[in-house]
Enzyme design. Structure first.
Site, PDB file in Angstrom:
ATOM      1  CE  LYS A  84      -8.521   1.953 -29.135  1.00 34.46           C
ATOM      2  NZ  LYS A  84      -7.249   1.852 -29.891  1.00 34.46           N
ATOM      3  CD  GLU A 106     -15.387  -3.727 -25.940  1.00 32.76           C
ATOM      4  OE1 GLU A 106     -16.437  -3.203 -25.514  1.00 32.76           O
ATOM      5  OE2 GLU A 106     -14.754  -3.314 -26.921  1.00 32.76           O
ATOM      6  CB  SER A 370      -3.904   5.902 -35.020  1.00 32.19           C
ATOM      7  OG  SER A 370      -3.031   4.786 -34.984  1.00 32.19           O
TER       8      SER A 370
END
Ligand SMILES: *Cc1c(COP(=O)(O)O)cnc(C)c1O
Length: 385
Positions: A84, A106, A370
């Site tokens: 991310k 969000e 990930s």
């Protein structure tokens, strides 16, 4: 930059948001070709993010499959513990370049909120994170992390008080404050230009896999595997291989046996969600279905529009793996390699091992790991009891 992928994508948004999206698209179009922007992105990816991440040969995990070799792309080693960061950094730099001093985002499980708060702090941008009140209770440690990083966390008390209500609150904020504020979307979803932009920021994963594979085993992988929530780590992994003959496999969350989990591509049908036309899990009347998955990061009824196109075209194969498969793969990797994977890529690991079993030892499979699993210990320990 593609506005649509076949019939999918587009920008189905209220009139009031159109200027913000147009401004973002044009800023991004300049930035992506600007050597100064690219070199700043590269510098911070390396010095703050820890890139490039290694490509690791999972020798013991490979033995378990008794087939093709399994390699791990170690996005779990990126700053913050997941891919991310790659997107949060890119959009943060873009916000700064647009002269916007404020970020909003969000978050459901809190992982994207933490990544945004980290980048807000590092780039000196004021940061506000919207989170459903239910999620702020379920994910308290991440709320505390965001606050320690200097972000304001706003608990959203409307509707079901979860992710979709947080998205609505963030959109309202963006409409009201668009001159000063960038909405830092966390996956390759939403209206144009987000899916294309996020995919490009995450494509560093696939580019590194391509170069590292050539160095490690002298050619491209035979198969590349990634998990699909909104689809950002997967599209970033796949994109650099789309025009090659490398086989591509996306893995969705199947949930508990007998449920539809959060498998939008394998069990949903086309519809509009959050500004974009793509596959959506929905009931007979077209209402967005409730999702459930052992991994919060995959628990989303929609999926990025580029994946919808790649599914229809047949270029990428998509499958789902159940909660219990993911938890088993979590334990396998922990015991075989000493790595605790996040439950999201544990779905991909399970599918990769299944593939490895049916293939000869000369073949190479790369799985994008990930994120790291420290955040999932409670869930895994609960599931194993
Ligand atoms: C958020 C998250 C995902 C799912 O998001 P994508 O946009 O599909 O990549 C997958 N893995 C980890 C570790 C995550 O934190």
């Amino acid at each position: 930059m593609a506005r649509r992928f076949g019939p999918y994508g587009g920008a189905y948004v209220p009139e009031t948001l159109v200027p913000a999206l147009v401004e973002l698209e044009s800023a991004w179009n300049f930035a992506r070709r600007d050597p100064k922007f690219r070199s700043e992105l590269r510098r911070l990816s390396e010095t703050l993010g820890g890139r490039p991440t290694p490509l690791y040969f999972a020798r013991n995990f490979t033995r378990r499959g008794r087939g093709a070799k399994v390699w791990l792309k170690r996005e779990d080693l990126v700053h913050g513990g997941a891919h991310k960061f790659n997107n949060a950094l890119g959009q943060g730099l873009l916000a700064a370049r647009m002269g916007k001093p404020r970020l909003i985002a969000e978050t459901g499980a809190g992982q994207h909120g933490v990544a945004t708060a980290m980048i807000g702090a590092a780039l000196g941008l004021e940061t506000t994170i919207y989170m459903g009140e239910v999620d702020t209770i379920r994910q308290k440690p991440n709320v505390e992390r965001m606050q320690l990083l200097g972000a304001t966390v706003v608990p959203v008390r409307s509707g079901s008080r979860t992710l979709k209500d947080a998205i609505n609150a963030a959109l309202r904020d963006w409409i009201a404050n668009v001159r000063t504020t960038h909405y830092l979307l966390g996956s390759a979803v939403g209206p144009h230009p987000f899916p294309s932009m996020v995919a490009e920021f995450q494509s560093v994963i696939g580019r590194e896999i391509r170069d590292q594979s050539r160095r490690a085993f002298g050619r491209l992988p035979d198969l590349v595997v990634a998990c699909v929530g909104g689809g950002s780590n997967a599209i970033g992994t796949f994109r650099p291989f789309l025009h090659s003959s490398v086989e591509l496999l996306g893995v969705e969350a199947g949930g508990r046996r007998g449920s539809h989990g959060a498998a939008s591509l394998t069990r949903g049908r086309p519809g509009i969600l959050h500004g974009s036309y793509s596959y959506v899990l929905q009931d007979r009347e077209g209402q967005v279905a409730e999702t459930e998955s052992v991994s919060a990061g995959l628990d989303y009824a929609g999926v990025g529009p580029e994946h919808a196109f790649l599914k229809d075209s047949g270029r990428v194969r998509y499958v789902s793996v159940s909660d219990s498969g993911a938890v088993r793969a979590f334990h396998w990797l922990a015991e075989d390699e000493g790595i605790l994977p996040a439950l999201e890529p544990a779905h991909a690991l399970y599918a990769a091992l299944r593939e490895a079993k049916g293939r000869p030892a000369q073949e190479n499979i790369v799985v994008t790991l990930s994120g790291r699993g420290d955040k999932d210990l409670e869930v895994v320990l609960g599931a194993s009891r």
